[in-house]
Design a protein around this motif. Sequence first.
Motif, PDB file in Angstrom:
ATOM      1  N   GLY A 195      26.449 -69.394  -7.580  1.00 34.70           N
ATOM      2  CA  GLY A 195      27.591 -69.361  -8.478  1.00 34.70           C
ATOM      3  C   GLY A 195      28.874 -69.410  -7.688  1.00 34.70           C
ATOM      4  N   SER A 196      29.968 -69.382  -8.411  1.00 31.39           N
ATOM      5  CA  SER A 196      31.276 -69.414  -7.771  1.00 31.39           C
ATOM      6  C   SER A 196      32.170 -68.371  -8.414  1.00 31.39           C
ATOM      7  N   ASP A 197      32.889 -67.608  -7.579  1.00 28.96           N
ATOM      8  CA  ASP A 197      33.843 -66.642  -8.103  1.00 28.96           C
ATOM      9  C   ASP A 197      35.010 -67.402  -8.715  1.00 28.96           C
ATOM     10  N   SER A 198      35.144 -67.290 -10.024  1.00 31.03           N
ATOM     11  CA  SER A 198      36.183 -68.074 -10.688  1.00 31.03           C
ATOM     12  C   SER A 198      37.396 -67.257 -11.064  1.00 31.03           C
ATOM     13  N   PHE A 199      37.241 -65.903 -11.053  1.00 31.68           N
ATOM     14  CA  PHE A 199      38.352 -65.087 -11.536  1.00 31.68           C
ATOM     15  C   PHE A 199      38.263 -63.696 -10.929  1.00 31.68           C
ATOM     16  N   ARG A 200      39.412 -63.164 -10.490  1.00 31.98           N
ATOM     17  CA  ARG A 200      39.497 -61.797  -9.994  1.00 31.98           C
ATOM     18  C   ARG A 200      40.768 -61.154 -10.516  1.00 31.98           C
ATOM     19  N   LEU A 201      40.673 -59.860 -10.791  1.00 34.57           N
ATOM     20  CA  LEU A 201      41.817 -59.094 -11.284  1.00 34.57           C
ATOM     21  C   LEU A 201      41.667 -57.679 -10.757  1.00 34.57           C
ATOM     22  N   SER A 202      42.766 -57.059 -10.369  1.00 32.59           N
ATOM     23  CA  SER A 202      42.677 -55.681  -9.882  1.00 32.59           C
ATOM     24  C   SER A 202      43.923 -54.898 -10.265  1.00 32.59           C
ATOM     25  N   GLU A 203      43.705 -53.609 -10.482  1.00 33.47           N
ATOM     26  CA  GLU A 203      44.765 -52.641 -10.769  1.00 33.47           C
ATOM     27  C   GLU A 203      45.737 -53.157 -11.826  1.00 33.47           C
ATOM     28  N   ALA A 204      45.170 -53.499 -12.964  1.00 37.54           N
ATOM     29  CA  ALA A 204      45.966 -53.991 -14.093  1.00 37.54           C
ATOM     30  C   ALA A 204      45.845 -53.020 -15.256  1.00 37.54           C
ATOM     31  N   THR A 205      46.901 -52.876 -16.029  1.00 41.26           N
ATOM     32  CA  THR A 205      46.920 -51.966 -17.170  1.00 41.26           C
ATOM     33  C   THR A 205      46.794 -52.755 -18.470  1.00 41.26           C
ATOM     34  N   ILE A 206      45.937 -52.279 -19.342  1.00 37.52           N
ATOM     35  CA  ILE A 206      45.820 -52.832 -20.695  1.00 37.52           C
ATOM     36  C   ILE A 206      46.488 -51.829 -21.629  1.00 37.52           C
ATOM     37  N   ASP A 207      47.300 -52.316 -22.542  1.00 39.84           N
ATOM     38  CA  ASP A 207      48.063 -51.405 -23.406  1.00 39.84           C
ATOM     39  C   ASP A 207      47.931 -51.823 -24.857  1.00 39.84           C
ATOM     40  N   ASP A 208      46.923 -51.250 -25.558  1.00 39.95           N
ATOM     41  CA  ASP A 208      46.770 -51.404 -26.998  1.00 39.95           C
ATOM     42  C   ASP A 208      46.890 -52.853 -27.451  1.00 39.95           C
ATOM     43  N   ALA A 209      46.075 -53.726 -26.852  1.00 42.76           N
ATOM     44  CA  ALA A 209      46.158 -55.150 -27.169  1.00 42.76           C
ATOM     45  C   ALA A 209      44.886 -55.847 -26.720  1.00 42.76           C
ATOM     46  N   VAL A 210      44.752 -57.106 -27.154  1.00 45.18           N
ATOM     47  CA  VAL A 210      43.712 -58.007 -26.657  1.00 45.18           C
ATOM     48  C   VAL A 210      44.384 -59.064 -25.810  1.00 45.18           C
ATOM     49  N   GLN A 211      43.907 -59.244 -24.585  1.00 47.23           N
ATOM     50  CA  GLN A 211      44.505 -60.224 -23.689  1.00 47.23           C
ATOM     51  C   GLN A 211      43.440 -61.198 -23.217  1.00 47.23           C
ATOM     52  N   VAL A 212      43.563 -62.467 -23.593  1.00 44.79           N
ATOM     53  CA  VAL A 212      42.657 -63.506 -23.115  1.00 44.79           C
ATOM     54  C   VAL A 212      42.986 -63.794 -21.653  1.00 44.79           C
ATOM     55  N   LEU A 213      41.964 -63.844 -20.825  1.00 43.94           N
ATOM     56  CA  LEU A 213      42.158 -64.042 -19.388  1.00 43.94           C
ATOM     57  C   LEU A 213      42.055 -65.521 -19.049  1.00 43.94           C
ATOM     58  N   ALA A 214      43.189 -66.128 -18.752  1.00 47.05           N
ATOM     59  CA  ALA A 214      43.208 -67.539 -18.385  1.00 47.05           C
ATOM     60  C   ALA A 214      42.427 -67.745 -17.095  1.00 47.05           C
ATOM     61  N   GLY A 215      41.520 -68.721 -17.110  1.00 45.94           N
ATOM     62  CA  GLY A 215      40.729 -69.022 -15.924  1.00 45.94           C
ATOM     63  C   GLY A 215      39.416 -68.281 -15.851  1.00 45.94           C
ATOM     64  N   ALA A 216      39.122 -67.436 -16.848  1.00 49.26           N
ATOM     65  CA  ALA A 216      37.890 -66.646 -16.814  1.00 49.26           C
ATOM     66  C   ALA A 216      36.861 -67.104 -17.836  1.00 49.26           C
ATOM     67  N   ALA A 217      37.139 -68.164 -18.583  1.00 50.89           N
ATOM     68  CA  ALA A 217      36.236 -68.622 -19.635  1.00 50.89           C
ATOM     69  C   ALA A 217      34.928 -69.132 -19.047  1.00 50.89           C
ATOM     70  N   GLY A 218      33.858 -69.044 -19.846  1.00 53.16           N
ATOM     71  CA  GLY A 218      32.577 -69.572 -19.411  1.00 53.16           C
ATOM     72  C   GLY A 218      31.483 -69.206 -20.393  1.00 53.16           C
ATOM     73  N   THR A 219      30.313 -69.818 -20.207  1.00 48.15           N
ATOM     74  CA  THR A 219      29.166 -69.540 -21.080  1.00 48.15           C
ATOM     75  C   THR A 219      28.035 -68.835 -20.356  1.00 48.15           C
ATOM     76  N   VAL A 220      27.939 -68.989 -19.038  1.00 45.73           N
ATOM     77  CA  VAL A 220      26.885 -68.347 -18.242  1.00 45.73           C
ATOM     78  C   VAL A 220      27.570 -67.674 -17.058  1.00 45.73           C
ATOM     79  N   GLN A 221      27.643 -66.360 -17.091  1.00 48.96           N
ATOM     80  CA  GLN A 221      28.487 -65.641 -16.140  1.00 48.96           C
ATOM     81  C   GLN A 221      27.859 -64.316 -15.704  1.00 48.96           C
ATOM     82  N   ARG A 222      28.282 -63.849 -14.548  1.00 44.53           N
ATOM     83  CA  ARG A 222      28.124 -62.450 -14.179  1.00 44.53           C
ATOM     84  C   ARG A 222      29.519 -61.847 -14.127  1.00 44.53           C
ATOM     85  N   ILE A 223      29.681 -60.698 -14.797  1.00 46.78           N
ATOM     86  CA  ILE A 223      30.968 -60.011 -14.843  1.00 46.78           C
ATOM     87  C   ILE A 223      30.779 -58.616 -14.263  1.00 46.78           C
ATOM     88  N   ASP A 224      31.577 -58.270 -13.279  1.00 47.23           N
ATOM     89  CA  ASP A 224      31.575 -56.932 -12.691  1.00 47.23           C
ATOM     90  C   ASP A 224      32.947 -56.318 -12.922  1.00 47.23           C
TER      91      ASP A 224
END
Length: 505
Positions: free
Chosen positions: A356-385
Motif C-alpha cells: 500500500g501507500s501512505d496517502s494521508f497523515r495528520l497530527s495534533e489537530a483539534t476537532i470542534d463540534d463539526a464534521v470535517q471531510v479530509l481532502a486527500g484521504a478518500a478511498g475504498t480499501v484502506q488501513r486507518i490508524d
Amino acid sequence: MDTLTSTHTAATADSYRPALHYTATDTWLNDPNGLIFHEGVYHLYYQNNPMGNVWGNMSWGHATSTDLQTWTEHPVAIACDENEDIFSGSIVYDRHNTSGFGSGSVAPLVAIYTSAFKPGSMHEGVQAQSLAYSLDGGYTWTKHAGNPVLSRGSAEFRDPKVFRYDGGARSYWVMVAVEAKDFQVVFYKSDDLKNWELLSTFGPANATGGVWECPDLFPLPVDGDPDDLKWVLTVNLNPGGPNKGSAGQYFIGDFDGTTFTSASTVTEGLQDPDRLGEYGWLDWGRDYYAAVSFSDAPDNRRLMVGWMNNWEYANDIPTAPWRSPMSLVREISLQTRNGDLCLVQQPANETTTLAGSDSFRLSEATIDDAVQVLAGAAGTVQRIDATFTPGSAEEFGLILRGDGVKGTRIGVRPDEGKLCVDRRESGQTDFHESFPSMDTAPLRTTAGSYHLSIFVDRCSVEIFAQEGQVTMTELIFPAESSTDLSVYAIGGTATINSLQVTQLA
C-alpha cells in the motif's frame, strides 16, 4: 490438482466483492472448517453451497494460501450426497497414522466433520461425527466406510474441533463438540480417531441466548511466557450476541486432558440478559461468527478466522453472484491489560504488511463540534490508524466510506466508556429490517487516549481498538461513489494525536 480461480485477481462485476477478504467465486459460504497449515500451505475449508448463493446443499469448499493474503479457490473438497449434508468440523495431520488411513510412507490428513443425515437415510434426523481422509495434501478426500464414528442419537450434536493432547505420559486425540440446544460443550478422547470415549462436559455458562456452535480449545502463554499457560475455550452462539444476532464468546481457564475449568465464567446456567456486557466476546460487532483457529500454524502461532456475516440477514445481503466473505486472519494472544487477563486479537502480520501507500497523515489537530471531510484521504480499501485524546466532546471519531456527513460512523463516547459503530446511513441498508444498526462495545482509555486500527474493504470494516483488546466487525454496502473519510466531534472538542491512512489493494 485443478485450480478454478483466485478471488483476488479475477475480474469481478460487482462493487462489493472484497479486495482483502476471501469470498467464493460465485457461490454461498459460511463457517470456516478444517483450518490447517500443511506442507507450507494454509488450507481454508468452509461451509459451501456449490449449487447457489444462499444456504443449502452443505459441502466443504476449499481455498489455499501461502501468505494469508491471496487465496486460491479449488473444487469442492467434501460434497454432500443423498444421505448427508457435510456440516462443520476440523482437520488433523495424522502424522503417526493412528487412524490407519495412511498408505506406505504417506501419513493422512483426516477430516472430522458432522454428518447431518437427511430424510430417508439410515440415520435420518441425527447429527453425528464422521471421517474423511486425504493422501494428496488435502485436495481430494475419501469418506470413511465406517461412518459415522460417533453418535449420541442427537439432532443437535455437531461441529467437532479435534487436536492432539500431550500431557506427560498421556497422548491422545481430543474432540471438542457441542450439544447445541443444551448450551453444552462435550469433550471426547480417542487413540485412533475412530473410537471415542466421553471425557466431560462444560456449560451452560455465560451467553445462552441462542444455540451453541463451532467450539475451539487451545493453550496460550500468558504475556508471552511459555511457562505460564492458560487454555481458551471459544464457543459461538446464534442468536444472543451483545449487539443481537450471531456472535462468539470465550472462556479462560485450565484443561487437564479431561476437564475444562473456567476461571472467567460470569454466570452459571442460563444467562442473565442484563450481564451480556460482562462476558468475554471474540468480537462485539454484528458480523464475526463461527470463528475457529488453524491447526499446526508455524511457530506455535494461534491464527483464527471467522465468517463475516450474521444469520439475521445472511441470505439477504446484496451481493452477487457470491454471498458472504471471511474475516481477516487474526493472531490471538493472552495479555494482562489493566490488571485483567484478556484475549487480544490483532490482524496477522501478513495482513499488516499488505502492499500500500501512505496517502494521508495528520497530527495534533483539534476537532470542534463539526464534521470535517479530509481532502486527500478518500478511498475504498484502506488501513486507518488513529489516536485520539478526549476533550469536551460527548462523541468523536471517523466517518468511513462517506458522502458528506453520511457514511459509517466509528465513534468513541468517553463518558459512557463505549466504542460505537453506526451503519444506519452506511449505504444500502433496506434489504433487511435488522441490518441498519447502532452497535457498541465497552472501551477504556490507555494512558488517557484511544487508539483505533481499522481495515476498510469494499463491504466491511474491521476495527481493532486499544491494540486489539476490543474488536468490532461490521458489513457495510456503500455506493461506489461514497469514498470520503471524515473526522467529527459532537458537543465539544477532541484532539487527533495522529491519523495515518494507507491505501491498500
